[in-house]
Design an enzyme around this catalytic site. Structure first.
Site, PDB file in Angstrom:
ATOM      1  N   SER A 577       0.844  -1.198   0.000  1.00 38.98           N
ATOM      2  CA  SER A 577       0.000   0.000   0.000  1.00 38.98           C
ATOM      3  C   SER A 577       0.873   1.238   0.000  1.00 38.98           C
ATOM      4  O   SER A 577       2.022   1.214   0.486  1.00 38.98           O
ATOM      5  CB  SER A 577      -0.900   0.013   1.236  1.00 38.98           C
ATOM      6  OG  SER A 577      -1.544   1.261   1.392  1.00 38.98           O
ATOM      7  N   TYR A 590      -2.321  -0.268  10.648  1.00 39.38           N
ATOM      8  CA  TYR A 590      -2.345  -0.613   9.230  1.00 39.38           C
ATOM      9  C   TYR A 590      -1.054  -0.173   8.543  1.00 39.38           C
ATOM     10  O   TYR A 590      -0.410  -0.951   7.826  1.00 39.38           O
ATOM     11  CB  TYR A 590      -3.557   0.034   8.576  1.00 39.38           C
ATOM     12  CG  TYR A 590      -3.666  -0.193   7.087  1.00 39.38           C
ATOM     13  CD1 TYR A 590      -4.057  -1.426   6.580  1.00 39.38           C
ATOM     14  CD2 TYR A 590      -3.384   0.837   6.184  1.00 39.38           C
ATOM     15  CE1 TYR A 590      -4.160  -1.642   5.207  1.00 39.38           C
ATOM     16  CE2 TYR A 590      -3.491   0.640   4.814  1.00 39.38           C
ATOM     17  CZ  TYR A 590      -3.878  -0.607   4.335  1.00 39.38           C
ATOM     18  OH  TYR A 590      -3.974  -0.814   2.979  1.00 39.38           O
TER      19      TYR A 590
END
Length: 700
Positions: A577, A590
């Protein structure tokens, strides 16, 4: 009327109601499909059917006789009208005047296009003269196991006479072609009452005045042979009797999972192979028998069989009573090398001055006592079909050796079919393999938006794909969708929670059994969470680490184990990501887990390079459409963090990107394909951002 009951006999599937009102060509299609629907009648792609039909000549307007015959490469079970070649019968008969004899019969194939009716582009097969010269309206040529068992017996001619009397004749082995067509014609003229003929080491020809009569003759002849074999084999020890016992189902699959990647690695040096495992009762009966080795050494008889399976298999020595699989692994390289030497000797002994170069010298079929059969080919469908053909060969050997002695086709005759210049020309016409043909990919999170798009992209390039996901319902849906688009042979589902070591190990073992190993791992399983650090619970922190860090470690470890067992390299693509490089507010768990992913990839790139294992990372950002992580709380949490409604979120991400463009799952899939393919063959340890431009996530 034939017996329509199910059981060992073939059922009469002809339906007068369905056939009523069909045109002559449609009746030919119907007859072909019904015959091909039962593999006891003919195997995949094997045999052919024909009808001689009166039609209006588009040039003269006159009624002419046209041969409709299954075109080259078609399959009876699925053939349609466009699968048939159409040829003028008067021109086909005129070819007899051009025939210069057996030494020149191959040149007759070049004349067949000149006989084409109505500009039909479907190429006529080598069997066309066999159908044309039989003086009957309807002709079936099938490869039923029960008949080939007679055709491959030592006393084939006497057995044919004993079973069928004068109704079915017998002809000695002759390679299909113009000469055999003349033989069939002569037989029919000399035996006007015959309904068919057994071709030694080959198959069955039958005929009739109508499509229904021809079909029912074919079925009745096969049933007559089946019944005869049942009577003659009663009380006989099949294949000399059982000498070893099978391992249980779970143990057989465990052995397959360990051996198939190693076999695959040893035979995939020039082109990657896909494997298929068969432990059906017919296979186990053969591999566990006393006569396994002598029968396997004789090779197959029917040309359709050995063109798919090579003339003989490789027997893997193994005692299931003392299952030392490690010893088998140790011997594999030597056994496979010895097979290659034997195949080269077969080629050198039989080759002609104009023979094509030797082809892949590796075995296609591997037989293992107590375990079953492995088959390998350039794609899954061919590997599976090759296995089906060898089961046909097993059935033939069972029948012939039970009532007589089984006789394989002599090496020279087999070679002359395998390396036939016409067969070579057919192989040269095959389309170039797709970029990922022979490659096996496992995609975690395969049922989600990015996973499904990635699987679609890899399948489009010819790869076999295992979809791994924790969501059983979504997984079934994705599998059904992709199997419908690309064929069931190319895609498999496997339920994997990437945080479970046992499930990951068993999922990769299942991949090895289904396809033979692995080449590409796309580690894509994910989740998303958002919370200020003071509200981030330990459970939420651990959940992110478990899935996005530990899960990536577990699947990578299993992939590396398989890559090293195969010794043909490998490819890992992490879907990380933008957040692994650029921090975001209220997403510490995250972002940290994604950063760990990226650093794990760097470590693995270092470890794998010497074994040609490449590891790269794709970094998406804001892939809202189709992405499972953007459903539920994550979307609301990100909207809240940016103080906007969820409806405005996609526009927000688009507007903040440097290129002012939205990012979709297909965009990520394209980047993954780039890293999975040879386009990036010299790249490892790299990161490719697919985020429409974000200065914070620049890698340098």
């Amino acid at each position: 009327m034939l017996d329509k009951r199910s059981g060992t006999r073939l059922a009469n599937l002809w339906d007068d109601a369905k056939a009523k009102g069909m045109s002559d060509p449609e009746l030919l299609v119907y007859r072909s499909n019904v015959l091909g629907s039962d593999k006891r009648v003919t195997n995949y792609g094997g045999g052919n059917t024909s009808s001689k039909i009166r039609q209006k000549d588009p040039l003269t307007g006159e009624s002419v006789e046209v041969l409709w015959v299954k075109g080259s490469g078609g399959d009876s079970a699925s053939i349609r009208l466009d699968g048939f070649a159409t040829l003028y019968m008067d021109k086909l008969r005129a070819l007899k005047g051009l025939y210069r004899g057996l030494d020149h019969e191959d040149e007759m194939v070049g004349y067949l296009p000149h006989c084409t009716f109505n500009l039909n582009p479907r190429a006529a097969s080598i069997d066309t003269p066999l159908h044309a010269f039989v003086p009957k309206p309807c002709v079936d040529h099938m490869h039923p196991d029960a008949i080939i068992a007679i055709a491959a017996a030592k006393d084939s001619k006497a057995l044919t006479r004993e079973i069928f009397g004068d109704a079915i004749g017998w002809l000695p082995w002759k390679r299909p072609g113009f000469e055999l067509g003349l033989w069939l014609e002569r037989f029919c003229l000399e035996n006007p009452g015959a309904k068919g003929v057994v071709l030694a080491s080959h198959g069955l020809f039958t005929w009739g005045e109508t499509p229904k009569e021809c079909y029912e003759t074919t079925i009745s002849v096969i049933n007559q042979a089946i019944a005869w074999f049942e009577r003659r084999s009663e009380g006989v020890a099949i294949f000399g009797g059982e000498v070893v016992k099978s391992l249980d189902t779970e143990a057989r699959r465990a052995v397959a999972a360990k051996l198939m990647p190693r076999i695959r690695g040893l035979i995939s040096e020039k082109s990657h192979k896909i494997g298929h495992f068969d432990d059906s009762p017919a296979v186990l009966e053969f591999v566990n028998s006393r006569d396994l080795r002598p029968l396997a050494a004789l090779g197959t008889s029917c040309p359709d069989h050995f063109l798919r399976t090579k003339i003989r298999p490789l027997v893997i020595e193994f005692d299931p009573a003392k299952p030392d699989v490690d010893a088998v692994v140790t011997r594999l390289a030597g056994d496979i090398a010895a097979y290659r030497v034997g195949y080269q000797a077969y080629y050198d002994k039989c080759k002609h001055a104009d023979s094509p170069p030797v082809r892949d010298p590796n075995a296609v079929v591997y037989l293992m006592p107590g375990v079953g059969m492995f088959t390998f080919a350039g794609d899954k469908a061919t590997a599976r079909i090759s296995g089906e053909f060898y089961v046909n060969a097993i059935n033939v050997m069972r029948g012939a050796s039970t009532v007589s002695s089984y006789v394989g086709l002599p090496d020279q005759e087999a070679f002359d079919i395998e390396y036939w210049l016409l067969e070579e020309a057919k192989l040269q016409r095959l389309p170039k393999p797709k970029a990922l043909a022979g490659q096996i990919a496992l995609v975690t999170g395969g049922a989600g938006g990015i996973g499904r798009a990635t699987a679609n992209r890899l399948l489009r390039e010819g790869a076999c794909v295992v979809l791994a996901d924790i969501d059983e319902t979504a997984l079934a849906s994705a599998n059904d969708e992709l199997a419908k688009a690309y064929g069931k042979d190319f895609v498999r589902p496997v339920l994997i929670n990437v945080t479970s070591e046992d499930q990951v190990i068993s999922g990769f073992a299942e991949t090895s059994v289904e396809f033979g190993g692995i080449d590409i791992l796309v580690s894509n399983a994910g989740l998303a969470s958002a919370a200020p650090i003071e509200e981030t619970t330990l459970a939420l922190w651990n959940k992110n680490m478990d899935i996005l860090s530990t899960g990536y470690f577990l699947v990578s470890r299993e992939a590396f184990r398989l890559f090293r067992a195969q010794k043909i390299g490998g490819n890992v693509v992490f879907v990380a990501s933008k957040n692994g490089l650029a921090a975001s507010p209220n997403a510490a768990a995250y972002c940290t887990a994604k950063a760990a992913e990226i650093h794990l990839a760097r470590c693995l790139a270092l470890e794998g390079a010497e074994a040609q294992i490449r590891v790269n990372v794709v970094n998406p950002d804001a892939v809202l459409r189709g992405s499972k992580i953007w459903t539920g709380e994550w979307k609301e949490q990100r909207a809240a963090a940016y103080k906007m409604s969820t409806d405005d979120l996609e526009e927000h991400y688009r507007s903040r990107s440097m290129l002012k463009r939205s990012v979709f799952p297909e965009d990520i899939a394209e980047a993954i394909y780039f890293f999975a393919s040879d386009m990036s063959a010299k790249s490892t340890g790299n990161i490719l951002n697919v985020d429409a431009g974000n200065a914070q996530s620049f890698t340098r």
